[in-house]
Design a protein around this motif. Structure first.
Motif, PDB file in Angstrom:
ATOM      1  N   VAL A 121       0.837  -1.198   0.000  1.00  0.00           N
ATOM      2  CA  VAL A 121       0.000   0.000   0.000  1.00  0.00           C
ATOM      3  C   VAL A 121       0.873   1.249   0.000  1.00  0.00           C
ATOM      4  O   VAL A 121       1.839   1.361   0.766  1.00  0.00           O
ATOM      5  CB  VAL A 121      -0.935   0.010   1.221  1.00  0.00           C
ATOM      6  CG1 VAL A 121      -1.738   1.317   1.267  1.00  0.00           C
ATOM      7  CG2 VAL A 121      -1.881  -1.179   1.173  1.00  0.00           C
ATOM      8  N   ASN A 122       0.544   2.183  -0.886  1.00  0.00           N
ATOM      9  CA  ASN A 122       1.245   3.454  -0.969  1.00  0.00           C
ATOM     10  C   ASN A 122       0.899   4.296   0.265  1.00  0.00           C
ATOM     11  O   ASN A 122      -0.267   4.648   0.475  1.00  0.00           O
ATOM     12  CB  ASN A 122       0.824   4.193  -2.244  1.00  0.00           C
ATOM     13  CG  ASN A 122       1.522   5.524  -2.415  1.00  0.00           C
ATOM     14  OD1 ASN A 122       2.343   5.918  -1.593  1.00  0.00           O
ATOM     15  ND2 ASN A 122       1.193   6.229  -3.495  1.00  0.00           N
ATOM     16  N   PRO A 123       1.872   4.622   1.107  1.00  0.00           N
ATOM     17  CA  PRO A 123       1.563   5.383   2.326  1.00  0.00           C
ATOM     18  C   PRO A 123       1.022   6.781   2.034  1.00  0.00           C
ATOM     19  O   PRO A 123       0.328   7.364   2.866  1.00  0.00           O
ATOM     20  CB  PRO A 123       2.916   5.442   3.051  1.00  0.00           C
ATOM     21  CG  PRO A 123       3.940   5.235   1.984  1.00  0.00           C
ATOM     22  CD  PRO A 123       3.305   4.321   0.996  1.00  0.00           C
ATOM     23  N   ASP A 124       1.325   7.329   0.846  1.00  0.00           N
ATOM     24  CA  ASP A 124       0.844   8.661   0.492  1.00  0.00           C
ATOM     25  C   ASP A 124      -0.559   8.638  -0.114  1.00  0.00           C
ATOM     26  O   ASP A 124      -1.217   9.684  -0.180  1.00  0.00           O
ATOM     27  CB  ASP A 124       1.810   9.324  -0.498  1.00  0.00           C
ATOM     28  CG  ASP A 124       3.194   9.510   0.095  1.00  0.00           C
ATOM     29  OD1 ASP A 124       3.283   9.762   1.320  1.00  0.00           O
ATOM     30  OD2 ASP A 124       4.185   9.365  -0.652  1.00  0.00           O
ATOM     31  N   ASP A 125      -0.992   7.482  -0.568  1.00  0.00           N
ATOM     32  CA  ASP A 125      -2.330   7.339  -1.157  1.00  0.00           C
ATOM     33  C   ASP A 125      -2.748   5.881  -1.000  1.00  0.00           C
ATOM     34  O   ASP A 125      -2.387   5.036  -1.816  1.00  0.00           O
ATOM     35  CB  ASP A 125      -2.313   7.746  -2.636  1.00  0.00           C
ATOM     36  CG  ASP A 125      -3.707   7.725  -3.261  1.00  0.00           C
ATOM     37  OD1 ASP A 125      -4.662   7.275  -2.588  1.00  0.00           O
ATOM     38  OD2 ASP A 125      -3.835   8.144  -4.419  1.00  0.00           O
ATOM     39  N   ARG A 126      -3.508   5.596   0.021  1.00  0.00           N
ATOM     40  CA  ARG A 126      -3.848   4.223   0.348  1.00  0.00           C
ATOM     41  C   ARG A 126      -4.788   3.576  -0.666  1.00  0.00           C
ATOM     42  O   ARG A 126      -5.053   2.380  -0.586  1.00  0.00           O
ATOM     43  CB  ARG A 126      -4.450   4.149   1.754  1.00  0.00           C
ATOM     44  CG  ARG A 126      -3.501   4.654   2.849  1.00  0.00           C
ATOM     45  CD  ARG A 126      -4.036   4.354   4.229  1.00  0.00           C
ATOM     46  NE  ARG A 126      -4.101   2.908   4.475  1.00  0.00           N
ATOM     47  CZ  ARG A 126      -3.066   2.172   4.868  1.00  0.00           C
ATOM     48  NH1 ARG A 126      -1.864   2.743   5.049  1.00  0.00           N
ATOM     49  NH2 ARG A 126      -3.213   0.890   5.081  1.00  0.00           N
ATOM     50  N   ARG A 127      -5.264   4.351  -1.617  1.00  0.00           N
ATOM     51  CA  ARG A 127      -6.075   3.775  -2.692  1.00  0.00           C
ATOM     52  C   ARG A 127      -5.206   3.064  -3.731  1.00  0.00           C
ATOM     53  O   ARG A 127      -5.716   2.317  -4.562  1.00  0.00           O
ATOM     54  CB  ARG A 127      -6.898   4.867  -3.385  1.00  0.00           C
ATOM     55  CG  ARG A 127      -7.923   5.546  -2.493  1.00  0.00           C
ATOM     56  CD  ARG A 127      -8.506   6.750  -3.181  1.00  0.00           C
ATOM     57  NE  ARG A 127      -7.466   7.743  -3.496  1.00  0.00           N
ATOM     58  CZ  ARG A 127      -7.691   8.852  -4.182  1.00  0.00           C
ATOM     59  NH1 ARG A 127      -8.913   9.131  -4.636  1.00  0.00           N
ATOM     60  NH2 ARG A 127      -6.699   9.704  -4.428  1.00  0.00           N
ATOM     61  N   VAL A 128      -3.899   3.315  -3.677  1.00  0.00           N
ATOM     62  CA  VAL A 128      -2.967   2.771  -4.670  1.00  0.00           C
ATOM     63  C   VAL A 128      -2.020   1.794  -3.993  1.00  0.00           C
ATOM     64  O   VAL A 128      -1.541   2.055  -2.884  1.00  0.00           O
ATOM     65  CB  VAL A 128      -2.156   3.895  -5.342  1.00  0.00           C
ATOM     66  CG1 VAL A 128      -1.143   3.321  -6.331  1.00  0.00           C
ATOM     67  CG2 VAL A 128      -3.101   4.878  -6.039  1.00  0.00           C
ATOM     68  N   SER A 129      -1.754   0.666  -4.669  1.00  0.00           N
ATOM     69  CA  SER A 129      -0.792  -0.315  -4.169  1.00  0.00           C
ATOM     70  C   SER A 129       0.309  -0.516  -5.195  1.00  0.00           C
ATOM     71  O   SER A 129       0.048  -0.602  -6.398  1.00  0.00           O
ATOM     72  CB  SER A 129      -1.478  -1.662  -3.890  1.00  0.00           C
ATOM     73  OG  SER A 129      -2.402  -1.551  -2.833  1.00  0.00           O
ATOM     74  N   PHE A 130       1.547  -0.567  -4.699  1.00  0.00           N
ATOM     75  CA  PHE A 130       2.678  -0.861  -5.555  1.00  0.00           C
ATOM     76  C   PHE A 130       2.906  -2.366  -5.606  1.00  0.00           C
ATOM     77  O   PHE A 130       2.610  -3.091  -4.654  1.00  0.00           O
ATOM     78  CB  PHE A 130       3.942  -0.168  -5.044  1.00  0.00           C
ATOM     79  CG  PHE A 130       3.851   1.327  -5.038  1.00  0.00           C
ATOM     80  CD1 PHE A 130       3.482   2.020  -6.192  1.00  0.00           C
ATOM     81  CD2 PHE A 130       4.128   2.054  -3.890  1.00  0.00           C
ATOM     82  CE1 PHE A 130       3.400   3.402  -6.192  1.00  0.00           C
ATOM     83  CE2 PHE A 130       4.051   3.433  -3.885  1.00  0.00           C
ATOM     84  CZ  PHE A 130       3.676   4.111  -5.027  1.00  0.00           C
ATOM     85  N   LEU A 131       3.456  -2.819  -6.730  1.00  0.00           N
ATOM     86  CA  LEU A 131       3.712  -4.248  -6.920  1.00  0.00           C
ATOM     87  C   LEU A 131       5.190  -4.537  -6.724  1.00  0.00           C
ATOM     88  O   LEU A 131       6.044  -3.765  -7.162  1.00  0.00           O
ATOM     89  CB  LEU A 131       3.282  -4.680  -8.328  1.00  0.00           C
ATOM     90  CG  LEU A 131       1.814  -4.433  -8.693  1.00  0.00           C
ATOM     91  CD1 LEU A 131       1.601  -4.710 -10.174  1.00  0.00           C
ATOM     92  CD2 LEU A 131       0.895  -5.296  -7.846  1.00  0.00           C
ATOM     93  N   GLU A 132       5.471  -5.667  -6.078  1.00  0.00           N
ATOM     94  CA  GLU A 132       6.861  -6.104  -5.968  1.00  0.00           C
ATOM     95  C   GLU A 132       6.895  -7.628  -5.934  1.00  0.00           C
ATOM     96  O   GLU A 132       5.909  -8.290  -5.590  1.00  0.00           O
ATOM     97  CB  GLU A 132       7.540  -5.544  -4.731  1.00  0.00           C
ATOM     98  CG  GLU A 132       7.009  -6.043  -3.407  1.00  0.00           C
ATOM     99  CD  GLU A 132       7.794  -5.511  -2.215  1.00  0.00           C
ATOM    100  OE1 GLU A 132       7.835  -6.214  -1.189  1.00  0.00           O
ATOM    101  OE2 GLU A 132       8.362  -4.414  -2.312  1.00  0.00           O
ATOM    102  N   LEU A 133       8.051  -8.179  -6.342  1.00  0.00           N
ATOM    103  CA  LEU A 133       8.221  -9.624  -6.317  1.00  0.00           C
ATOM    104  C   LEU A 133       8.343 -10.117  -4.872  1.00  0.00           C
ATOM    105  O   LEU A 133       8.967  -9.463  -4.036  1.00  0.00           O
ATOM    106  CB  LEU A 133       9.477 -10.030  -7.086  1.00  0.00           C
ATOM    107  CG  LEU A 133       9.495  -9.866  -8.604  1.00  0.00           C
ATOM    108  CD1 LEU A 133      10.841 -10.333  -9.154  1.00  0.00           C
ATOM    109  CD2 LEU A 133       8.368 -10.634  -9.268  1.00  0.00           C
ATOM    110  N   THR A 134       7.744 -11.262  -4.616  1.00  0.00           N
ATOM    111  CA  THR A 134       7.956 -11.926  -3.335  1.00  0.00           C
ATOM    112  C   THR A 134       9.230 -12.756  -3.413  1.00  0.00           C
ATOM    113  O   THR A 134       9.871 -12.845  -4.472  1.00  0.00           O
ATOM    114  CB  THR A 134       6.779 -12.854  -3.012  1.00  0.00           C
ATOM    115  OG1 THR A 134       6.708 -13.867  -4.040  1.00  0.00           O
ATOM    116  CG2 THR A 134       5.463 -12.088  -2.990  1.00  0.00           C
ATOM    117  N   ASP A 135       9.611 -13.372  -2.314  1.00  0.00           N
ATOM    118  CA  ASP A 135      10.775 -14.266  -2.329  1.00  0.00           C
ATOM    119  C   ASP A 135      10.555 -15.402  -3.320  1.00  0.00           C
ATOM    120  O   ASP A 135      11.494 -15.818  -4.017  1.00  0.00           O
ATOM    121  CB  ASP A 135      11.015 -14.839  -0.925  1.00  0.00           C
ATOM    122  CG  ASP A 135      11.513 -13.784   0.058  1.00  0.00           C
ATOM    123  OD1 ASP A 135      11.980 -12.721  -0.404  1.00  0.00           O
ATOM    124  OD2 ASP A 135      11.423 -14.027   1.275  1.00  0.00           O
TER     125      ASP A 135
END
Length: 209
Positions: A121-135
């Motif tokens: 979750v983007n701390p500056d805009d909780r309506r938006v989520s960033f994507l990242e690879l898991t382990d």
């Protein structure tokens, strides 16, 4: 040798080649015409078609190694290897891949459910989520990297860093031009649909004789 054997040994006449139809050119710019024809552009278009199919076979092959669809594989590569350029969201992935938000959302949700991607979750805009690879995602892409190296060395072995950069820039221009071409196609198709509807409406309003 008898006459019948002589007839058998005579070469058969070559089959007549089918006559090529006289079709109008598919371009109007004289700068692209060679000897008055659009053959060069037609060859480029055909080569793009063949190349796109071959590259899709490569992508599908990579994707199958980790049990993903071709699109999911490309998506994971973008999130894992191009994150220095931007922070990926569902919308930015959809724009980059030229897909609808809905389609990208479904594919990303499947990757999140399978444990390859995580949404932060983007701390500056909780309506938006960033994507990242898991382990798990990192381990999966790392596992197939040696195979990718062999395949991509074979695919891009004719390039060096300078020619690869030139090629990449040309592809960027071509992608932009393709977007413009699609806009023209959509406008023409819309005009044709409107014209067809007008003709249909006129026929329906004709009084019965």
């Amino acid at each position: 040798m008898t006459k019948s054997k002589e007839r058998m040994t005579k070469a058969k006449p070559a089959a007549a080649r089918p006559r090529a139809p006289q079709l109008p050119p598919t371009i109007s710019r004289t700068a692209l015409m060679v000897d008055g024809t659009d053959m060069l552009v037609r060859r480029i278009t055909h080569q793009h078609f063949v190349l796109s199919g071959l590259l899709e076979t490569v992508r599908s092959g990579f994707a199958s190694l980790i049990g993903l669809s071709s699109f999911q594989y490309v998506l994971m590569q973008a999130v894992g290897r191009l994150s220095d350029q931007q922070q990926w969201t569902v919308r930015s992935i959809a724009r980059e891949m030229h897909m609808t938000d809905a389609y990208a959302s479904v594919e990303i949700a499947d990757l999140v459910e399978k444990g390859y991607l995580a949404k932060i979750v983007n701390p500056d805009d909780r309506r938006v989520s960033f994507l990242e690879l898991t382990d798990k995602g990192v381990a999966s892409l790392s596992a197939i990297a040696p195979i990718q190296q062999m395949v991509n060395d074979a695919l891009y072995g004719h390039l060096d860093s300078n020619s690869a950069l030139t090629y990449s820039n040309e592809l960027s221009v071509l992608i932009s031009r393709a977007e413009s071409a699609i806009s023209v196609l959509n406008e023409v198709a819309a005009d044709q649909r409107e014209a067809a509807l007008r003709q249909t409406s006129k026929r329906r309003r004709r009084p019965a004789r």
